[in-house]
Scaffold this motif. Structure first.
Motif, PDB file in Angstrom:
ATOM      1  N   ALA A 234       0.885  -1.183   0.273  1.00  0.00           N
ATOM      2  CA  ALA A 234      -0.108  -0.097   0.036  1.00  0.00           C
ATOM      3  C   ALA A 234       0.743   1.338   0.188  1.00  0.00           C
ATOM      4  O   ALA A 234       0.409   2.361  -0.750  1.00  0.00           O
ATOM      5  N   GLU A 235       1.920   1.132   0.743  1.00  0.00           N
ATOM      6  CA  GLU A 235       2.907   2.498   0.673  1.00  0.00           C
ATOM      7  C   GLU A 235       4.060   2.413  -0.301  1.00  0.00           C
ATOM      8  O   GLU A 235       4.741   3.459  -0.307  1.00  0.00           O
ATOM      9  N   GLN A 236       3.764   1.833  -1.279  1.00  0.00           N
ATOM     10  CA  GLN A 236       4.745   1.475  -2.320  1.00  0.00           C
ATOM     11  C   GLN A 236       4.061   2.617  -3.564  1.00  0.00           C
ATOM     12  O   GLN A 236       3.115   2.272  -4.045  1.00  0.00           O
ATOM     13  N   GLU A 237       4.985   3.640  -3.457  1.00  0.00           N
ATOM     14  CA  GLU A 237       4.687   4.718  -4.419  1.00  0.00           C
ATOM     15  C   GLU A 237       4.498   4.257  -5.879  1.00  0.00           C
ATOM     16  O   GLU A 237       3.786   4.649  -6.811  1.00  0.00           O
ATOM     17  N   ASP A 238       5.682   3.903  -6.254  1.00  0.00           N
ATOM     18  CA  ASP A 238       5.995   3.436  -7.693  1.00  0.00           C
ATOM     19  C   ASP A 238       5.499   2.013  -7.844  1.00  0.00           C
ATOM     20  O   ASP A 238       6.258   1.093  -7.563  1.00  0.00           O
ATOM     21  N   LYS A 239       4.358   2.023  -8.740  1.00  0.00           N
ATOM     22  CA  LYS A 239       3.735   0.666  -8.850  1.00  0.00           C
ATOM     23  C   LYS A 239       4.505   0.150 -10.321  1.00  0.00           C
ATOM     24  O   LYS A 239       4.925   0.989 -11.244  1.00  0.00           O
ATOM     25  N   PRO A 240       4.836  -1.127 -10.335  1.00  0.00           N
ATOM     26  CA  PRO A 240       5.560  -1.644 -11.700  1.00  0.00           C
ATOM     27  C   PRO A 240       4.605  -1.732 -12.871  1.00  0.00           C
ATOM     28  O   PRO A 240       3.398  -1.929 -12.782  1.00  0.00           O
ATOM     29  N   THR A 241       5.220  -1.379 -14.024  1.00  0.00           N
ATOM     30  CA  THR A 241       4.501  -1.344 -15.173  1.00  0.00           C
ATOM     31  C   THR A 241       4.640  -2.938 -15.760  1.00  0.00           C
ATOM     32  O   THR A 241       5.714  -3.299 -15.466  1.00  0.00           O
ATOM     33  N   VAL A 242       3.685  -3.220 -16.459  1.00  0.00           N
ATOM     34  CA  VAL A 242       3.680  -4.702 -16.878  1.00  0.00           C
ATOM     35  C   VAL A 242       3.190  -5.210 -18.245  1.00  0.00           C
ATOM     36  O   VAL A 242       2.444  -4.290 -18.725  1.00  0.00           O
ATOM     37  N   MET A 243       3.537  -6.067 -18.815  1.00  0.00           N
ATOM     38  CA  MET A 243       3.208  -6.612 -20.002  1.00  0.00           C
ATOM     39  C   MET A 243       3.019  -8.155 -19.748  1.00  0.00           C
ATOM     40  O   MET A 243       3.977  -8.811 -18.955  1.00  0.00           O
TER      41      MET A 243
END
Length: 368
Positions: A234-243
């Protein structure tokens, strides 16, 4: 995308059936047991469901478990994607289950004694279901013919939408006229796949067979895993981009927002690149440059799972066109089995865990 996938799976598996004889399914280890420990023991399920009617009713009162009241009307989807209803006067007793997820769902619910025939397995069932599966009659035909199924006189058929067309079993309504209800895996019939559809199918099986507590337990485990991951990140600001892609020779099938895999990514906090594309080329992948790159693979009966997995990974890892990808440089190219994220049924739990571990390799998943 849906039609291509169904045709691809059926064609490949039919070829495997001709070469290796799928009636003897179970000759090799599946090689993908990441979620086996979290599955319900087949022995436990059978034992729990052998309680007498009086005992079961008493238990329901004690635990608050919802019991099915018959006749029960269930809404499902037909080959045209339109809704249709089926009414169950009682729990089916002579079921034909075709294709992996349908077979495994019934086994996970402890319903092997109600299955008169199974067919269409691409892989072995999980280890904890093998004893139960051995009690079923596995047909020589990967895709059973109308003649074969008619002779079995089932009161229910549970399968994919591809089994119900003019060249196979015909329309569900034809079977209803014979007194046989049909239930089709929702994500094989509708245009937009989702986790919710997989949940609904499992819960509907619970209602149809009056084993709602077991169905709810399976679905709740899936939802709890997602909730656990969301809480821990929840506190992780940078969410990973995914394919999430599958190689299709000159192009790649892209599992975007309208797929179970895409829904898993989104619900777990990832951000889909090219979320609306059904297919992508190499240039699209390079331009997107996702943080995490999931490679879809599918070993069929007779294949060595590790070999198939590595061959598909190498299409990315050993292609110079992808050498600049962040996911390649950072070691975040992750394999995922097709059966974990397409018409995945009870294997949906495995898919959720695979996606979660790929997105957040540093968190510890809490699974049952």
């Amino acid at each position: 995308m849906k039609n291509k996938l169904v045709k691809k799976l059926t064609a490949c598996a039919l070829a495997a059936a001709l070469v290796t004889g799928l009636a003897a399914c179970g000759a090799k280890e599946d090689g993908n047991n990441s979620g086996d420990a979290g599955r319900i023991s087949a022995e436990d399920v059978v034992e729990d469901n052998k309680a007498s009617g009086d005992d079961a009713a008493a238990n329901a009162e004690d635990t608050g478990t919802t019991r099915t009241e018959y006749p029960l009307t269930i809404t499902s989807y037909g080959p045209d994607g339109e809704e249709y209803t089926a009414t169950y006067e009682k729990a089916p007793e002579k079921v034909v289950a075709v294709y992996q997820g349908c077979v495994e769902t019934l086994l996970a619910l402890g319903l092997e004694d109600r299955i008169i025939a199974t067919a269409g397995l691409d892989n072995e069932v999980p280890d904890d279901q093998k004893a139960a599966f051995s009690k079923t009659d596995y047909l020589d035909e990967f895709t059973p013919s109308k003649e074969t199924v008619t002779m079995l006189e089932p009161d229910m058929i549970f399968s994919w939408v591809s089994l119900f067309d003019a060249d196979t079993l015909g329309a569900p309504e034809e079977w209803a006229e014979k007194g046989t209800n049909v239930y089709i895996n929702t994500n094989t019939a509708v245009k937009e796949d989702s986790l919710e559809n997989e949940y609904t199918d499992i819960l509907n099986m619970g209602k149809i067979f009056d084993v709602q507590d077991r169905a709810e337990e399976i679905v709740n485990n899936m939802k709890d895993t997602i909730a656990d991951v969301k809480e821990k990140t929840a506190e992780q600001e940078d969410k990973p981009t995914v394919m999430v892609v599958e190689s299709m020779n000159d192009s790649f099938t892209n599992y975007g927002a309208s797929s179970v895999a895409g829904d898993m990514v989104t619900q777990l906090g990832g951000i889909l690149a090219n979320e609306d594309a059904s297919s992508v080329g190499k240039e699209d992948i390079v331009a997107a440059d996702p943080d995490v790159f999931f490679v879809v693979y599918m070993p069929y009966t007779g294949d060595d799972p590790e070999t198939v997995k590595q061959e598909n990974l190498d299409m990315i890892l050993k292609d110079d066109a992808f050498a600049s990808l962040s996911a390649v440089k950072n070691g975040r190219v992750v394999p995922i089995m097709l059966s974990e994220m397409y018409a995945s049924a009870t294997r949906t739990q495995d898919g959720i865990e695979t996606i979660a571990q790929g997105l957040y390799p540093d968190i510890e998943l809490e699974t049952e």
